[in-house]
Design a protein around this motif. Sequence first.
Motif, PDB file in Angstrom:
ATOM      1  N   LYS A  51       0.839  -1.202   0.000  1.00 39.78           N
ATOM      2  CA  LYS A  51       0.000   0.000   0.000  1.00 39.78           C
ATOM      3  C   LYS A  51       0.874   1.252   0.000  1.00 39.78           C
ATOM      4  N   VAL A  52       1.929   1.228   0.798  1.00 39.66           N
ATOM      5  CA  VAL A  52       2.862   2.358   0.854  1.00 39.66           C
ATOM      6  C   VAL A  52       3.582   2.504  -0.484  1.00 39.66           C
ATOM      7  N   CYS A  53       4.000   1.392  -1.042  1.00 35.99           N
ATOM      8  CA  CYS A  53       4.698   1.411  -2.336  1.00 35.99           C
ATOM      9  C   CYS A  53       3.802   2.018  -3.421  1.00 35.99           C
ATOM     10  N   ARG A  54       2.545   1.584  -3.469  1.00 31.51           N
ATOM     11  CA  ARG A  54       1.605   2.112  -4.473  1.00 31.51           C
ATOM     12  C   ARG A  54       1.334   3.593  -4.243  1.00 31.51           C
ATOM     13  N   GLU A  55       1.207   3.991  -2.982  1.00 32.01           N
ATOM     14  CA  GLU A  55       0.969   5.399  -2.656  1.00 32.01           C
ATOM     15  C   GLU A  55       2.128   6.265  -3.151  1.00 32.01           C
ATOM     16  N   LEU A  56       3.338   5.808  -2.913  1.00 35.65           N
ATOM     17  CA  LEU A  56       4.512   6.573  -3.351  1.00 35.65           C
ATOM     18  C   LEU A  56       4.603   6.607  -4.868  1.00 35.65           C
ATOM     19  N   LYS A  57       4.285   5.509  -5.508  1.00 37.22           N
ATOM     20  CA  LYS A  57       4.358   5.434  -6.968  1.00 37.22           C
ATOM     21  C   LYS A  57       3.312   6.344  -7.613  1.00 37.22           C
ATOM     22  N   ARG A  58       2.104   6.341  -7.072  1.00 36.64           N
ATOM     23  CA  ARG A  58       1.017   7.126  -7.661  1.00 36.64           C
ATOM     24  C   ARG A  58       1.149   8.621  -7.406  1.00 36.64           C
ATOM     25  N   ASN A  59       1.635   8.977  -6.234  1.00 42.71           N
ATOM     26  CA  ASN A  59       1.536  10.371  -5.817  1.00 42.71           C
ATOM     27  C   ASN A  59       2.860  11.090  -5.618  1.00 42.71           C
ATOM     28  N   SER A  60       3.956  10.515  -6.078  1.00 43.17           N
ATOM     29  CA  SER A  60       5.228  11.227  -6.031  1.00 43.17           C
ATOM     30  C   SER A  60       5.336  12.123  -7.254  1.00 43.17           C
ATOM     31  N   ASP A  61       6.030  13.235  -7.081  1.00 42.44           N
ATOM     32  CA  ASP A  61       6.245  14.175  -8.177  1.00 42.44           C
ATOM     33  C   ASP A  61       7.025  13.476  -9.286  1.00 42.44           C
ATOM     34  N   LYS A  62       6.531  13.575 -10.496  1.00 39.44           N
ATOM     35  CA  LYS A  62       7.155  12.867 -11.629  1.00 39.44           C
ATOM     36  C   LYS A  62       8.534  13.446 -11.977  1.00 39.44           C
ATOM     37  N   ARG A  63       8.741  14.732 -11.678  1.00 37.38           N
ATOM     38  CA  ARG A  63      10.006  15.371 -12.050  1.00 37.38           C
ATOM     39  C   ARG A  63      11.140  15.036 -11.091  1.00 37.38           C
ATOM     40  N   ASN A  64      10.863  15.144  -9.786  1.00 33.30           N
ATOM     41  CA  ASN A  64      11.950  14.943  -8.829  1.00 33.30           C
ATOM     42  C   ASN A  64      11.734  13.760  -7.878  1.00 33.30           C
ATOM     43  N   GLY A  65      10.592  13.072  -7.994  1.00 35.73           N
ATOM     44  CA  GLY A  65      10.332  11.899  -7.171  1.00 35.73           C
ATOM     45  C   GLY A  65       9.952  12.205  -5.737  1.00 35.73           C
ATOM     46  N   GLU A  66       9.710  13.487  -5.436  1.00 37.29           N
ATOM     47  CA  GLU A  66       9.384  13.892  -4.067  1.00 37.29           C
ATOM     48  C   GLU A  66       7.915  13.613  -3.757  1.00 37.29           C
ATOM     49  N   TYR A  67       7.658  13.106  -2.557  1.00 36.77           N
ATOM     50  CA  TYR A  67       6.294  12.816  -2.119  1.00 36.77           C
ATOM     51  C   TYR A  67       5.828  13.915  -1.183  1.00 36.77           C
ATOM     52  N   LYS A  68       4.658  14.496  -1.491  1.00 33.69           N
ATOM     53  CA  LYS A  68       4.068  15.533  -0.637  1.00 33.69           C
ATOM     54  C   LYS A  68       2.649  15.110  -0.287  1.00 33.69           C
ATOM     55  N   ALA A  69       2.394  15.053   1.010  1.00 38.25           N
ATOM     56  CA  ALA A  69       1.115  14.539   1.503  1.00 38.25           C
ATOM     57  C   ALA A  69      -0.071  15.383   1.047  1.00 38.25           C
ATOM     58  N   ASP A  70       0.068  16.707   1.082  1.00 34.61           N
ATOM     59  CA  ASP A  70      -1.060  17.566   0.720  1.00 34.61           C
ATOM     60  C   ASP A  70      -1.418  17.430  -0.758  1.00 34.61           C
ATOM     61  N   LEU A  71      -0.419  17.288  -1.620  1.00 30.94           N
ATOM     62  CA  LEU A  71      -0.695  17.086  -3.049  1.00 30.94           C
ATOM     63  C   LEU A  71      -1.314  15.718  -3.291  1.00 30.94           C
ATOM     64  N   ALA A  72      -0.858  14.717  -2.554  1.00 31.96           N
ATOM     65  CA  ALA A  72      -1.430  13.373  -2.689  1.00 31.96           C
ATOM     66  C   ALA A  72      -2.902  13.389  -2.295  1.00 31.96           C
ATOM     67  N   GLN A  73      -3.221  14.102  -1.209  1.00 29.31           N
ATOM     68  CA  GLN A  73      -4.611  14.179  -0.749  1.00 29.31           C
ATOM     69  C   GLN A  73      -5.473  14.901  -1.779  1.00 29.31           C
ATOM     70  N   LYS A  74      -4.956  15.981  -2.374  1.00 23.78           N
ATOM     71  CA  LYS A  74      -5.695  16.710  -3.403  1.00 23.78           C
ATOM     72  C   LYS A  74      -5.963  15.815  -4.608  1.00 23.78           C
ATOM     73  N   ASN A  75      -4.954  15.028  -5.010  1.00 22.27           N
ATOM     74  CA  ASN A  75      -5.136  14.114  -6.140  1.00 22.27           C
ATOM     75  C   ASN A  75      -6.228  13.095  -5.859  1.00 22.27           C
ATOM     76  N   ILE A  76      -6.237  12.557  -4.654  1.00 16.88           N
ATOM     77  CA  ILE A  76      -7.236  11.554  -4.290  1.00 16.88           C
ATOM     78  C   ILE A  76      -8.628  12.165  -4.296  1.00 16.88           C
ATOM     79  N   LEU A  77      -8.763  13.363  -3.735  1.00 17.04           N
ATOM     80  CA  LEU A  77     -10.068  14.016  -3.707  1.00 17.04           C
ATOM     81  C   LEU A  77     -10.541  14.356  -5.117  1.00 17.04           C
TER      82      LEU A  77
END
Length: 110
Positions: A51-77
């Motif tokens: 689940k963590v692996c999929r979360e990081l893969k889906r919601n990490s920034d494509k340019r720099n690979g950085e994961y940001k929780a607020d952007l991930a939440q916005k994407n999900i919503l």
Amino acid sequence: MEFDYLSPCRPKKVAMNKHLTLEQRYTISVMIQNKYSQTDIAKTIGKHKSKVCRELKRNSDKRNGEYKADLAQKNILKDSKKNLKNINLLNQSNFMLLINLDKIIVLNKL
């Protein structure tokens, strides 16, 4: 560990929440920045490591690979709103189909 009384040899499956909360996403974000492993993160938030692996893969920034929780939440919503629109359209088309079927049935009775 709990056991299913109908089958005492088999452990009872514990239902886990399907979605990550914003708090869990922030935990992932902080732990990734502090170089924790995905397995450690999964144990901390109480989810499977896949689940963590999929979360990081889906919601990490494509340019720099950085994961940001607020952007991930916005994407999900955003995705959930899109899915809700699709469900509403499907329900509307089913409703129209039912109306048309009702008209056909009435015409056949005449």
